[in-house]
Scaffold this active site. Structure first.
Site, mmCIF file in Angstrom:
data_model
loop_
_atom_site.group_PDB
_atom_site.id
_atom_site.type_symbol
_atom_site.label_atom_id
_atom_site.label_comp_id
_atom_site.label_asym_id
_atom_site.label_seq_id
_atom_site.Cartn_x
_atom_site.Cartn_y
_atom_site.Cartn_z
ATOM 1 N N HIS A 50 43.555 -4.944 52.165
ATOM 2 C CA HIS A 50 43.279 -5.875 53.257
ATOM 3 C C HIS A 50 43.208 -5.106 54.580
ATOM 4 O O HIS A 50 43.565 -3.922 54.634
ATOM 5 C CB HIS A 50 44.361 -6.968 53.333
ATOM 6 C CG HIS A 50 45.724 -6.463 53.650
ATOM 7 N ND1 HIS A 50 46.727 -6.364 52.708
ATOM 8 C CD2 HIS A 50 46.258 -5.999 54.800
ATOM 9 C CE1 HIS A 50 47.815 -5.888 53.276
ATOM 10 N NE2 HIS A 50 47.556 -5.651 54.530
HETATM 11 P P1 TYD Z 1 51.002 -8.353 51.431
HETATM 12 O O1 TYD Z 1 50.953 -8.028 52.899
HETATM 13 O O2 TYD Z 1 49.732 -8.832 50.792
HETATM 14 O O3 TYD Z 1 51.525 -7.071 50.618
HETATM 15 P P2 TYD Z 1 50.797 -5.668 50.304
HETATM 16 O O4 TYD Z 1 49.869 -5.354 51.420
HETATM 17 O O5 TYD Z 1 51.917 -4.689 50.183
HETATM 18 O O6 TYD Z 1 50.080 -5.771 49.005
HETATM 19 O O7 TYD Z 1 52.181 -9.383 51.210
HETATM 20 C C1 TYD Z 1 52.601 -9.763 49.916
HETATM 21 C C2 TYD Z 1 53.195 -11.167 50.001
HETATM 22 O O8 TYD Z 1 54.334 -11.183 50.859
HETATM 23 C C3 TYD Z 1 52.218 -12.189 50.575
HETATM 24 O O9 TYD Z 1 52.409 -13.403 49.846
HETATM 25 C C4 TYD Z 1 52.645 -12.394 51.988
HETATM 26 C C5 TYD Z 1 54.129 -12.107 51.939
HETATM 27 N N1 TYD Z 1 54.635 -11.481 53.188
HETATM 28 C C6 TYD Z 1 55.512 -12.178 54.004
HETATM 29 O O10 TYD Z 1 55.883 -13.325 53.717
HETATM 30 N N2 TYD Z 1 55.985 -11.568 55.125
HETATM 31 C C7 TYD Z 1 55.611 -10.311 55.478
HETATM 32 O O11 TYD Z 1 56.070 -9.787 56.527
HETATM 33 C C8 TYD Z 1 54.692 -9.603 54.637
HETATM 34 C C9 TYD Z 1 54.245 -8.210 54.962
HETATM 35 C C10 TYD Z 1 54.228 -10.232 53.483
#
Ligand code: TYD
Length: 137
Positions: A50
């Site tokens: 992303h």
């Molecule tokens: P995501 O940012 O997509 O993780 P990565 O980039 O490591 O793959 O986040 C994973 C899940 O966690 C998503 O459902 C959103 C949630 N999340 C939060 O609730 N708070 C946060 O600060 C972050 C970074 C993610």
């Protein structure tokens, strides 16, 4: 320009162990509003995939190692192996990132400039490329 860069923080101590201190807005180019950490990632999993519209982040690998792939949608790319816990990777807005090759026991700490906001994410790569084309116009 790829708004990504490796940062080196001062490591204090040796025989008695190491200490790394990071001060908000002094050692990094933003005020820290949020920290989170990622652990227990299976080695075959790719995370991230992303970009963020406004968010600035610094990623630190406190233990283990992980590869961070970044690109700006304008054919500039950088892959960085994080394995030294006094180094951090700054990632600015509008950068597509993927994290791969998490070694067993890896702890990835993220310092972020904003509170969590799902509307700041672009999770679709085609949409990302379109947004950067508009961004670089
Ligand atoms: P995501 O940012 O997509 O993780 P990565 O980039 O490591 O793959 O986040 C994973 C899940 O966690 C998503 O459902 C959103 C949630 N999340 C939060 O609730 N708070 C946060 O600060 C972050 C970074 C993610």
């Amino acid at each position: 320009m790829l708004n990504v860069g490796l940062m080196k923080f001062m490591k204090r101590g040796e025989n008695s162990g190491n200490l790394v201190a990071i001060e908000s807005a002094r050692d990094i180019p933003f005020e820290i509003k949020r920290i989170y950490y990622i652990t227990n990632v299976p080695s075959n999993v790719i995370r991230g995939c992303h970009s963020h519209t406004r968010l600035h982040q610094v990623l630190l690998c406190l233990n283990g190692s992980v590869t961070i792939h970044t690109q700006n949608g304008n054919s500039e790319k950088l892959s960085t192996v994080l394995s030294v816990n006094s180094e951090g990777l700054y990632i600015g807005p509008n950068i597509w990132r993927e994290m791969s090759d998490f070694a067993s026991g890896t702890v990835l700490l993220v310092l972020a400039s904003e509170y969590y906001d799902e509307s700041d994410y672009i999770r679709n790569y085609e949409e990302y490329l379109k947004s950067t084309t508009d961004f670089f116009k």
